[in-house]
Design a protein around this motif. Structure first.
Motif, PDB file in Angstrom:
ATOM      1  N   VAL A  20      14.890  47.564 123.704  1.00  0.00           N
ATOM      2  CA  VAL A  20      13.880  46.740 123.998  1.00  0.00           C
ATOM      3  C   VAL A  20      13.866  45.701 123.373  1.00  0.00           C
ATOM      4  N   ARG A  21      13.413  44.596 123.780  1.00  0.00           N
ATOM      5  CA  ARG A  21      13.254  43.013 123.430  1.00  0.00           C
ATOM      6  C   ARG A  21      11.634  42.799 123.096  1.00  0.00           C
ATOM      7  N   TRP A  22      11.219  42.403 121.929  1.00  0.00           N
ATOM      8  CA  TRP A  22      10.108  42.455 121.752  1.00  0.00           C
ATOM      9  C   TRP A  22       9.454  40.749 122.181  1.00  0.00           C
ATOM     10  N   PRO A  23       8.276  40.585 122.107  1.00  0.00           N
ATOM     11  CA  PRO A  23       7.822  39.105 122.425  1.00  0.00           C
ATOM     12  C   PRO A  23       8.222  38.272 121.427  1.00  0.00           C
ATOM     13  N   ASP A  24       8.611  38.489 120.480  1.00  0.00           N
ATOM     14  CA  ASP A  24       9.044  37.449 119.222  1.00  0.00           C
ATOM     15  C   ASP A  24      11.008  37.447 119.312  1.00  0.00           C
ATOM     16  N   GLN A  33      13.525  45.058 133.293  1.00  0.00           N
ATOM     17  CA  GLN A  33      12.167  44.842 133.561  1.00  0.00           C
ATOM     18  C   GLN A  33      11.445  44.487 132.308  1.00  0.00           C
ATOM     19  N   ASP A  34      10.502  43.359 132.507  1.00  0.00           N
ATOM     20  CA  ASP A  34       9.531  42.760 131.542  1.00  0.00           C
ATOM     21  C   ASP A  34       8.245  43.611 131.963  1.00  0.00           C
ATOM     22  N   TYR A  35       7.337  44.262 130.764  1.00  0.00           N
ATOM     23  CA  TYR A  35       6.314  44.568 131.091  1.00  0.00           C
ATOM     24  C   TYR A  35       5.123  43.886 130.052  1.00  0.00           C
ATOM     25  N   PRO A  36       4.197  43.830 130.336  1.00  0.00           N
ATOM     26  CA  PRO A  36       3.020  43.114 129.507  1.00  0.00           C
ATOM     27  C   PRO A  36       2.828  44.227 128.316  1.00  0.00           C
ATOM     28  N   ILE A  37       2.438  43.987 127.350  1.00  0.00           N
ATOM     29  CA  ILE A  37       2.451  44.710 125.860  1.00  0.00           C
ATOM     30  C   ILE A  37       1.704  45.678 126.204  1.00  0.00           C
ATOM     31  N   ARG A  38       0.281  45.677 126.809  1.00  0.00           N
ATOM     32  CA  ARG A  38      -0.589  46.866 126.827  1.00  0.00           C
ATOM     33  C   ARG A  38       0.130  47.950 127.817  1.00  0.00           C
ATOM     34  N   GLU A  97       1.304  51.628 126.693  1.00  0.00           N
ATOM     35  CA  GLU A  97       0.747  52.942 127.749  1.00  0.00           C
ATOM     36  C   GLU A  97       1.776  53.662 128.453  1.00  0.00           C
ATOM     37  N   LYS A  98       2.847  53.178 128.965  1.00  0.00           N
ATOM     38  CA  LYS A  98       4.146  53.887 129.495  1.00  0.00           C
ATOM     39  C   LYS A  98       4.804  54.303 128.385  1.00  0.00           C
ATOM     40  N   ALA A  99       4.818  53.897 127.322  1.00  0.00           N
ATOM     41  CA  ALA A  99       5.696  54.404 126.207  1.00  0.00           C
ATOM     42  C   ALA A  99       4.936  55.664 125.722  1.00  0.00           C
ATOM     43  N   ARG A 105      10.746  43.514 127.113  1.00  0.00           N
ATOM     44  CA  ARG A 105      11.717  43.792 128.260  1.00  0.00           C
ATOM     45  C   ARG A 105      12.575  44.883 127.737  1.00  0.00           C
ATOM     46  N   VAL A 106      12.529  45.938 128.677  1.00  0.00           N
ATOM     47  CA  VAL A 106      13.619  46.980 128.670  1.00  0.00           C
ATOM     48  C   VAL A 106      14.764  46.675 128.938  1.00  0.00           C
ATOM     49  N   LEU A 107      15.738  46.604 127.979  1.00  0.00           N
ATOM     50  CA  LEU A 107      17.126  46.100 128.187  1.00  0.00           C
ATOM     51  C   LEU A 107      18.167  47.064 128.772  1.00  0.00           C
ATOM     52  N   SER A 108      18.131  48.242 128.253  1.00  0.00           N
ATOM     53  CA  SER A 108      19.004  49.303 128.746  1.00  0.00           C
ATOM     54  C   SER A 108      18.845  50.617 128.349  1.00  0.00           C
TER      55      SER A 108
END
Length: 95
Positions: free
Chosen positions: A8-12, A33-38, A42-44, A89-92
């Motif tokens: 994953v790639r964090w917002p920073d 795919q990008d996911y809003p942090i919340r 929730e998905k994690a 963002r989930v990268l791979s």
């Protein structure tokens, strides 16, 4: 039980490899795919809890590594929760 890593790639902009003892992650996330942090949190939570429960069903105990990964994701996310536009963002996926 097939395990996997999802990157994953964090917002920073920092990237992390995250562990799952099950391929159930594929049911909740899509690479690229990008996911809003919340939503990501929730998905994690759902995915890693399900993965841990799959281990429990098979071996009789939950997966402490999956639950530890969930705790690490929660900690990494904490500083971004007040940013309305923060995306992960989930990268791979890697099996």
């Amino acid at each position: 039980m097939p395990e996997m890593t999802f990157r994953v790639r964090w917002p920073d902009g920092k990237e992390s490899d995250c562990y799952s003892p099950s391929l159930v992650i594929r049911d909740h996330f899509t690479p690229g795919q990008d996911y809003p942090i919340r939503d990501f949190l929730e998905k994690a939570d759902t995915a890693l809890t399900q993965a841990s429960e799959r281990v429990r069903a098979r071996y009789g105990f939950p997966c402490s590594r999956a639950l530890g990964q969930l705790a690490a994701i929660r900690q990494a996310s904490a500083s971004f929760l007040n940013q309305a536009d923060a995306q992960v963002r989930v990268l791979s996926f890697r099996s």
